[in-house]
Motif scaffolding. Structure first.
Motif, PDB file in Angstrom:
ATOM      1  N   PHE A 105      -5.374   2.369   3.826  1.00  0.00           N
ATOM      2  CA  PHE A 105      -4.596   3.465   3.248  1.00  0.00           C
ATOM      3  C   PHE A 105      -4.958   4.810   3.853  1.00  0.00           C
ATOM      4  CE2 PHE A 105      -3.311   0.272   0.281  1.00  0.00           C
ATOM      5  CZ  PHE A 105      -2.029   0.666  -0.089  1.00  0.00           C
ATOM      6  N   SER A 106      -6.101   4.892   4.534  1.00  0.00           N
ATOM      7  CA  SER A 106      -6.380   6.072   5.337  1.00  0.00           C
ATOM      8  C   SER A 106      -5.409   6.138   6.511  1.00  0.00           C
ATOM      9  CB  SER A 106      -7.823   6.041   5.845  1.00  0.00           C
ATOM     10  OG  SER A 106      -8.107   7.154   6.669  1.00  0.00           O
ATOM     11  N   ILE A 107      -5.199   5.008   7.156  1.00  0.00           N
ATOM     12  CA  ILE A 107      -4.250   4.933   8.272  1.00  0.00           C
ATOM     13  C   ILE A 107      -2.824   5.199   7.811  1.00  0.00           C
ATOM     14  CG2 ILE A 107      -3.261   3.350   9.992  1.00  0.00           C
ATOM     15  CD1 ILE A 107      -6.015   1.976  10.106  1.00  0.00           C
ATOM     16  N   LEU A 108      -2.524   4.816   6.564  1.00  0.00           N
ATOM     17  CA  LEU A 108      -1.153   4.954   6.050  1.00  0.00           C
ATOM     18  C   LEU A 108      -0.827   6.361   5.557  1.00  0.00           C
ATOM     19  CD1 LEU A 108      -0.689   1.618   4.053  1.00  0.00           C
ATOM     20  CD2 LEU A 108       0.367   2.258   6.229  1.00  0.00           C
ATOM     21  N   ILE A 109      -1.834   7.209   5.358  1.00  0.00           N
ATOM     22  CA  ILE A 109      -1.571   8.550   4.811  1.00  0.00           C
ATOM     23  C   ILE A 109      -0.557   9.332   5.642  1.00  0.00           C
ATOM     24  CG2 ILE A 109      -2.648  10.841   4.562  1.00  0.00           C
ATOM     25  CD1 ILE A 109      -4.954   9.508   3.137  1.00  0.00           C
ATOM     26  N   PRO A 110      -0.706   9.438   6.976  1.00  0.00           N
ATOM     27  CA  PRO A 110       0.307  10.175   7.746  1.00  0.00           C
ATOM     28  C   PRO A 110       1.695   9.550   7.643  1.00  0.00           C
ATOM     29  CG  PRO A 110      -1.697   9.877   9.043  1.00  0.00           C
ATOM     30  CD  PRO A 110      -1.834   8.999   7.834  1.00  0.00           C
ATOM     31  N   LEU A 111       1.761   8.225   7.645  1.00  0.00           N
ATOM     32  CA  LEU A 111       3.052   7.544   7.590  1.00  0.00           C
ATOM     33  C   LEU A 111       3.744   7.750   6.246  1.00  0.00           C
ATOM     34  CD1 LEU A 111       5.131   5.594   8.827  1.00  0.00           C
ATOM     35  CD2 LEU A 111       3.763   3.704   7.912  1.00  0.00           C
ATOM     36  N   LEU A 112       3.026   7.519   5.157  1.00  0.00           N
ATOM     37  CA  LEU A 112       3.635   7.679   3.836  1.00  0.00           C
ATOM     38  C   LEU A 112       3.913   9.145   3.528  1.00  0.00           C
ATOM     39  CD1 LEU A 112       1.763   5.058   1.613  1.00  0.00           C
ATOM     40  CD2 LEU A 112       3.888   4.843   2.896  1.00  0.00           C
ATOM     41  N   GLY A 113       3.088  10.033   4.059  1.00  0.00           N
ATOM     42  CA  GLY A 113       3.369  11.459   3.886  1.00  0.00           C
ATOM     43  C   GLY A 113       4.655  11.866   4.559  1.00  0.00           C
ATOM     44  N   ALA A 114       4.900  11.315   5.761  1.00  0.00           N
ATOM     45  CA  ALA A 114       6.131  11.635   6.500  1.00  0.00           C
ATOM     46  C   ALA A 114       7.366  11.070   5.820  1.00  0.00           C
ATOM     47  CB  ALA A 114       6.027  11.100   7.926  1.00  0.00           C
ATOM     48  N   ASN A 115       7.242   9.905   5.176  1.00  0.00           N
ATOM     49  CA  ASN A 115       8.407   9.230   4.609  1.00  0.00           C
ATOM     50  C   ASN A 115       8.624   9.508   3.124  1.00  0.00           C
ATOM     51  OD1 ASN A 115       9.619   7.162   6.719  1.00  0.00           O
ATOM     52  ND2 ASN A 115       7.402   7.137   7.004  1.00  0.00           N
ATOM     53  N   TYR A 116       7.552   9.801   2.400  1.00  0.00           N
ATOM     54  CA  TYR A 116       7.683   9.968   0.947  1.00  0.00           C
ATOM     55  C   TYR A 116       7.140  11.292   0.440  1.00  0.00           C
ATOM     56  CZ  TYR A 116       8.640   4.978   1.229  1.00  0.00           C
ATOM     57  OH  TYR A 116       9.172   3.754   1.546  1.00  0.00           O
ATOM     58  N   GLY A 117       6.777  12.192   1.359  1.00  0.00           N
ATOM     59  CA  GLY A 117       6.302  13.500   0.944  1.00  0.00           C
ATOM     60  C   GLY A 117       4.883  13.466   0.399  1.00  0.00           C
ATOM     61  N   TYR A 118       4.528  14.531  -0.292  1.00  0.00           N
ATOM     62  CA  TYR A 118       3.160  14.613  -0.800  1.00  0.00           C
ATOM     63  C   TYR A 118       2.882  13.532  -1.847  1.00  0.00           C
ATOM     64  CZ  TYR A 118       4.744  16.776  -5.178  1.00  0.00           C
ATOM     65  OH  TYR A 118       5.344  17.019  -6.397  1.00  0.00           O
ATOM     66  N   GLU A 119       3.942  13.029  -2.491  1.00  0.00           N
ATOM     67  CA  GLU A 119       3.740  11.929  -3.440  1.00  0.00           C
ATOM     68  C   GLU A 119       3.201  10.686  -2.732  1.00  0.00           C
ATOM     69  OE1 GLU A 119       6.555  13.612  -3.145  1.00  0.00           O
ATOM     70  OE2 GLU A 119       7.288  14.300  -5.108  1.00  0.00           O
ATOM     71  N   GLY A 120       3.631  10.463  -1.494  1.00  0.00           N
ATOM     72  CA  GLY A 120       3.113   9.341  -0.725  1.00  0.00           C
ATOM     73  C   GLY A 120       1.633   9.495  -0.429  1.00  0.00           C
ATOM     74  N   VAL A 121       1.210  10.731  -0.116  1.00  0.00           N
ATOM     75  CA  VAL A 121      -0.208  11.001   0.127  1.00  0.00           C
ATOM     76  C   VAL A 121      -1.005  10.791  -1.155  1.00  0.00           C
ATOM     77  CG1 VAL A 121      -1.893  12.743   0.832  1.00  0.00           C
ATOM     78  CG2 VAL A 121       0.337  12.638   1.971  1.00  0.00           C
ATOM     79  N   ILE A 122      -0.465  11.263  -2.275  1.00  0.00           N
ATOM     80  CA  ILE A 122      -1.145  11.088  -3.559  1.00  0.00           C
ATOM     81  C   ILE A 122      -1.316   9.611  -3.881  1.00  0.00           C
ATOM     82  CG2 ILE A 122      -0.855  11.348  -6.056  1.00  0.00           C
ATOM     83  CD1 ILE A 122       0.280  14.128  -5.536  1.00  0.00           C
ATOM     84  N   ALA A 123      -0.283   8.819  -3.637  1.00  0.00           N
ATOM     85  CA  ALA A 123      -0.376   7.377  -3.894  1.00  0.00           C
ATOM     86  C   ALA A 123      -1.485   6.743  -3.058  1.00  0.00           C
ATOM     87  CB  ALA A 123       0.969   6.708  -3.600  1.00  0.00           C
ATOM     88  N   CYS A 124      -1.580   7.130  -1.793  1.00  0.00           N
ATOM     89  CA  CYS A 124      -2.642   6.612  -0.927  1.00  0.00           C
ATOM     90  C   CYS A 124      -4.017   7.006  -1.444  1.00  0.00           C
ATOM     91  CB  CYS A 124      -2.460   7.130   0.498  1.00  0.00           C
ATOM     92  SG  CYS A 124      -1.091   6.403   1.404  1.00  0.00           S
ATOM     93  N   ARG A 125      -4.141   8.241  -1.865  1.00  0.00           N
ATOM     94  CA  ARG A 125      -5.437   8.723  -2.332  1.00  0.00           C
ATOM     95  C   ARG A 125      -5.861   8.043  -3.634  1.00  0.00           C
ATOM     96  NH1 ARG A 125      -9.052  11.134   0.695  1.00  0.00           N
ATOM     97  NH2 ARG A 125      -9.668  12.632  -0.890  1.00  0.00           N
ATOM     98  N   ILE A 126      -4.915   7.791  -4.528  1.00  0.00           N
ATOM     99  CA  ILE A 126      -5.250   7.083  -5.769  1.00  0.00           C
ATOM    100  C   ILE A 126      -5.761   5.688  -5.459  1.00  0.00           C
ATOM    101  CG2 ILE A 126      -4.296   6.087  -7.882  1.00  0.00           C
ATOM    102  CD1 ILE A 126      -2.391   8.471  -8.024  1.00  0.00           C
ATOM    103  N   ILE A 127      -5.077   5.005  -4.548  1.00  0.00           N
ATOM    104  CA  ILE A 127      -5.498   3.652  -4.172  1.00  0.00           C
ATOM    105  C   ILE A 127      -6.860   3.691  -3.476  1.00  0.00           C
ATOM    106  CG2 ILE A 127      -4.941   1.659  -2.730  1.00  0.00           C
ATOM    107  CD1 ILE A 127      -1.983   2.307  -3.249  1.00  0.00           C
ATOM    108  N   GLN A 128      -7.077   4.695  -2.628  1.00  0.00           N
ATOM    109  CA  GLN A 128      -8.392   4.843  -2.006  1.00  0.00           C
ATOM    110  C   GLN A 128      -9.484   5.055  -3.053  1.00  0.00           C
ATOM    111  OE1 GLN A 128      -7.640   8.060   0.920  1.00  0.00           O
ATOM    112  NE2 GLN A 128      -8.247   6.586   2.478  1.00  0.00           N
ATOM    113  N   GLY A 129      -9.171   5.863  -4.069  1.00  0.00           N
ATOM    114  CA  GLY A 129     -10.132   6.094  -5.139  1.00  0.00           C
ATOM    115  C   GLY A 129     -10.448   4.827  -5.911  1.00  0.00           C
ATOM    116  N   LEU A 130      -9.405   4.047  -6.221  1.00  0.00           N
ATOM    117  CA  LEU A 130      -9.611   2.773  -6.913  1.00  0.00           C
ATOM    118  C   LEU A 130     -10.525   1.862  -6.091  1.00  0.00           C
ATOM    119  CD1 LEU A 130      -5.983   2.107  -8.179  1.00  0.00           C
ATOM    120  CD2 LEU A 130      -7.985   2.442  -9.630  1.00  0.00           C
TER     121      LEU A 130
END
Length: 436
Positions: free
Chosen positions: A113-138
């Motif tokens: 999900f570190s690798i996915l942060i730029p991709l999801l940020g580009a496609n889903y906005g800051y919500e995509g980054v937040i989703a990645c960070r929550i999963i990283q935290g879990l």
């Protein structure tokens, strides 16, 4: 214990592996590196987000999102939404089913999900980054409990040696001895992320780098990591006996107790931090006074606990555990003391000051076990004698006390004149005045 058992125990204690660097050291190195990696992966966003929301870019192909500027704090905090959820449960799961696979899975997930942060940020906005960070935290919620379980299995044992692990843990609040990778990982990650963000590779490369390193770590861990010495297929019989020192498997099923001081530390920090802020915000105390109060709690209470351990008998295990939990738990009060004082006195240089402090703390953690050996050599006591640990606890408590007194006598809560370069020639007393 009869005379035969005592003789066998003595022989096991004396017999050391011929090789200085053994399988256990490889395990320690892997655990240090995973903590470096975990904290690095966690903290690269703190630097990268500045480039993410900047309108300028070192290269045309690096995306930026200035519209996220007002969402920065939400994005930064989102990691901890996941991180806080599973740690207690993770400790029990790792204990019951073995931490090796859970640790590997956690590292693999947060790396992907570190690798996915730029991709999801580009496609889903800051919500995509937040989703990645929550999963990283879990996922990272499994790291510390798993590491503690592994350390409890690989650390040298017997009564004196077990106390040695506890003593070393007391040396450095959060990154105890083998956990020194945590601050070092942060110190390394931030300048690396800043450098990459300033190049043509751009901020996404920092996430790709740490994600790739995490996946590589998983491969190494699968190849040479192990839940405990018995399960490792390369460990020698001599090293296995040296680690156990004659203890039974039942003596080492204490991972929950290993995590208990950290649970206490977390709970105490939840209480201390808001109280410290309340005192300052309501102007009940000055910043300087608040920092001194909580730093004193964080140092003098553990010092008193360590001094009291000298009076506790070697057979009083429950009381010893309670005192150690109190010592580690209340040490978290320093988070509202010296730990934030860098920002009080020099916000411009706070990162540099914290880096220096963490480096000094890491050096102390490295020196601590060597100091135990030195005390043993000078005093003539061996590690299984409580007399040795009375000296060690006394020295540690004295250091806590002296450092606490120095902080109380010299600490400031005001921005220092060297915080800004222009302050060197600025004779105005506005930045020099000390609080009451």
């Amino acid at each position: 214990m009869n005379d035969v058992e005592k003789t066998e125990q003595t022989e096991n204690t004396k017999k050391k592996p011929e090789r200085f660097f053994g399988v256990r050291h490889v395990q320690y190195a892997l655990l240090v590196s995973v903590n470096m990696l975990s904290y690095g992966t966690r903290n690269i966003l703190n630097v990268a987000i500045i480039a993410m929301v900047d309108v300028s870019s070192p290269a045309d192909n690096v995306p930026t999102y200035p519209e996220w500027s007002d969402k920065k704090n939400v994005i930064l905090s989102s990691f901890f939404w996941g991180y806080i959820c599973l740690q207690i449960l993770a400790g029990q799961i790792a204990k019951n089913y073995g931490p090796r696979l859970f640790l590997a899975g956690a590292v693999f997930v947060y790396s992907i999900f570190s690798i996915l942060i730029p991709l999801l940020g580009a496609n889903y906005g800051y919500e995509g980054v937040i989703a990645c960070r929550i999963i990283q935290g879990l996922a990272q919620g499994f790291v510390y409990p798993s590491v503690h379980n592994l350390l409890s299995a690989w650390a040298l044992y017997k009564t004196g040696l077990k106390l040695r692990v506890s003593f070393m843990q007391l040396q450095n609040c959060i990154p105890f001895t083998f956990i020194t990778g945590s601050p070092l990982g942060t110190v390394i990650a931030m300048p690396v992320a800043g450098y990459l963000a300033s190049t043509s590779l751009g901020w996404p490369s920092a996430f790709y780098l740490y994600g790739g390193i995490g996946i590589l770590w998983c491969v190494l861990w699968f190849l040479i990591g192990s839940d405990n010495p018995e399960k490792h297929n390369k460990i020698s019989e001599v090293e296995l006996k040296y680690i156990h020192r004659g203890t039974s498997v039942e003596d080492r099923e204490n991972s929950a107790l290993s995590a208990l001081p950290y649970l206490m530390q977390w709970l105490v920090s939840l209480v201390m931090s808001p109280i410290a802020d309340y005192l300052v915000v309501k102007k009940i105390t000055s910043i300087r006074t608040s920092r001194k109060i909580f730093n004193s709690i964080g140092l003098f209470v553990p010092a008193l606990a360590l001094f009291s351990l000298i009076l506790v008998g070697s057979t009083e295990k429950t009381l010893t555990i309670v005192i150690l939990v109190i010592a580690v738990g209340f040490n978290s009060a320093t988070l509202s003391g010296f730990n934030v004082n860098h920002i009080d006195i020099a916000p411009v240089h706070a990162g540099t000051l914290m880096g220096l402090a963490n480096t000094a703390a890491t050096i102390c953690a490295i020196v601590a076990p060597l100091a135990v050996d030195a005390i043993s050599y000078i005093s003539g006591y061996v590690e299984t004698e409580k007399a040795l640990w009375n000296i060690v606890f006394g020295v540690a408590a004295t250091i806590y006390t002296v450092v606490g007194i120095i902080f109380d006598l010299t600490a400031s809560g005001e921005i220092q004149p060297w915080n800004h370069f222009q302050s060197v020639n600025d004779k105005s007393p506005k930045n020099i005045k000390e609080p009451i």
